[in-house]
Design an enzyme around this catalytic site. Structure first.
Site, PDB file in Angstrom:
ATOM      1  CE  LYS A  77      -3.864   1.889   2.777  1.00  0.00           C
ATOM      2  NZ  LYS A  77      -4.666   1.636   4.004  1.00  0.00           N
TER       3      LYS A  77
ATOM      4  CB  SER B 238      -7.601   3.749   3.664  1.00  0.00           C
ATOM      5  OG  SER B 238      -6.760   3.075   4.582  1.00  0.00           O
TER       6      SER B 238
ATOM      7  CB  SER C 142      -8.080   0.748   6.499  1.00  0.00           C
ATOM      8  OG  SER C 142      -8.596   2.040   6.622  1.00  0.00           O
TER       9      SER C 142
END
Length: 471
Positions: free
Chosen positions: A82, A157, A181
């Site tokens: 990420k 997220s 997330s």
């Protein structure tokens, strides 16, 4: 091995096939890179790809394997990182245009640990601005699409991570979680994950100009998103390696002592002021029945103080964000993210000054109550959201949209506030979309959560297989 393309195989199968010599690291990585280049244009999950670099690394790994054996349990397995976590020489913009030129001077511990295990990073995945939406969209990279349906959010997220792994762009995806997330994206895409316990996986960003706020440190964790539960277990085992950059990591063995059976599971359908959707109720019933049939003792009982914990978690977190990040969000954030944060503050409220200090002290009371509860019920089966996933831009539609997307996830951010591990696994398939449930466990007993998630997965099936059948 099967006749399926390599990019569809589990991380466990890829690792075993490489270690045995059945396939090469190069073959595994080339398959994932080709899939990424074929599919990412429509999904926009990977925002920084380095396939050629990864293929060259895989070729080198094949030579290492022949000379001295595998580097580690993930030798040659393609993974993604990420983009809010540092990777040496790569940008760490955290979804913010103004931060697009922040280049990491060194790897974060999760990247180091993946590499030590032999994983090969093929790209970096999308995240919303400041990694603080339950949907993944930003002005820098644009929207990440849900692989199942264009209308649906991919979650956030870590939406880029989940969309990538479910589309075959890597067998494992790194993600992180401060208020859901690692669980919103699995709930939206049918992938699976477990939010680790506080102190379980080392965290540190060398590019960070200052330490994060205390509550962010207490609520945020690093983890893995995968297509299958066994892959989450394999990946998470590698991430729990100690790293001196994180002074709060607790080097506890991944597998805890066996519990005397049958293991008691607390079960609740309570969604408080939010209506329980029939598809979520069916998922909860399916998960309960799967656990019962697998030998768990499932008891319908209310866990302690959930709604109160969620309220305090929201007020504390947004109080800290307002104090420490408010100016940056206003200055560097888009009009959209500023409007969303305005509604976050309206719904959750904020604790300031002495109220914040008292609430943080009260956190210990809540954690103690849950510790006592988990002494009797080592696992807790709950909803994650009261409804199936939401449309991708729902949180831009005023206060009601923000409440539906993030506000209703009371079983999500409450567990971050307590620092407890919580997994998400699909337990239903409704109207073309997976529906997930949450399983919470004792601190540092991610292994028990994964065992229970596997029992549900065995009943419902691996959602990625259903997705791949659609082409």
């Amino acid at each position: 091995m099967t006749d399926r393309p390599l990019w569809q195989l589990s991380a466990c199968d890829i690792a075993d096939a490489i270690a045995s010599g059945e396939i090469s690291s190069r073959e595994a990585v080339v398959s994932a890179v080709e899939r990424m280049r074929e599919r990412n244009g429509a999904i926009n999950a990977v925002v920084d790809e380095f396939g050629d670099e990864a293929i060259a690394e895989a070729e080198a790994f094949d030579g290492i394997l022949k000379r001295s054996g595998p580097i580690g349990p993930l030798h040659g397995v393609p993974v993604t990182i990420k983009e809010n976590v540092d990777q040496k020489g790569k940008a760490t913009p955290n979804g913010v245009t103004a931060l697009k030129d922040v280049i990491a001077p060194a790897d974060a511990p999760v990247v180091t640990n993946f590499k030590k295990a032999g994983a090969i990073v093929i790209g970096r995945t999308n995240t919303p601005e400041f990694s603080f939406r339950a949907t993944t969209d930003n002005e820098l990279h644009g929207r990440t699409y849900n692989p199942w349906n264009d209308w649906a959010s991919a979650g956030g997220s870590s939406g880029g991570a989940a969309a990538a792994v479910m589309s075959g762009m890597g067998a494992l995806a790194h993600g992180n979680d401060i208020a859901g997330s690692l669980r919103f994206p699995p709930a939206a895409t049918g992938s699976t994950s477990v939010k680790p316990s506080l102190g379980r996986v080392p965290a540190y960003n060398p590019s960070a100009p200052a330490e994060r706020g205390l509550l962010a440190q207490l609520m945020s964790v690093q983890g893995v998103i995968a297509r299958e539960v066994r892959d989450v277990r394999l990946g998470l085992r590698q991430l729990v390696r100690p790293d001196p950059h994180d002074p709060w990591m607790v080097p506890v063995p991944f597998d805890g002592d066996p519990l005397d059976g049958p293991i008691k599971v607390a079960f609740t359908k309570n969604t408080f002021e939010f209506d329980l959707h029939p598809a979520v109720e069916k998922a909860l019933d399916t998960a309960r029945n799967a656990l019962s049939d697998a030998g768990y003792d499932v008891v319908e009982v209310e866990p302690p103080h959930v709604r109160e914990i969620a309220r305090e978690a929201g007020k504390c977190l947004f109080g800290e964000i307002g104090a420490l990040m408010g100016n940056d969000i206003q200055q560097y954030g888009s009009t959209i993210i500023n409007a969303i944060f305005e509604n976050y503050f309206k719904f959750f409220g904020i604790h300031e000054g002495q109220d914040l200090i008292r609430a943080l002290a009260q956190r210990t009371h809540f954690a103690r109550e849950w510790s006592l509860f988990l002494a009797e019920y080592p696992l807790v089966l709950t909803p994650f959201l009261p409804h199936p996933t939401y449309k991708w831009d729902r949180d831009t539609e005023g206060l009601e949209g923000v409440i539906e997307v993030l506000g209703s996830a009371v079983y999500g951010y409450s567990m971050n506030f307590l620092g407890l591990p919580a997994g998400n696994v699909a337990a239903n398939y409704n109207d073309g979309q997976p529906v997930g449930v949450q399983i919470v466990g004792r601190r540092f007993r991610e292994d028990l959560i994964l065992d229970a998630c596997e029992a549900v997965e065995q009943r419902v099936g691996v959602m990625a297989h259903r997705l791949f059948e659609r082409g």
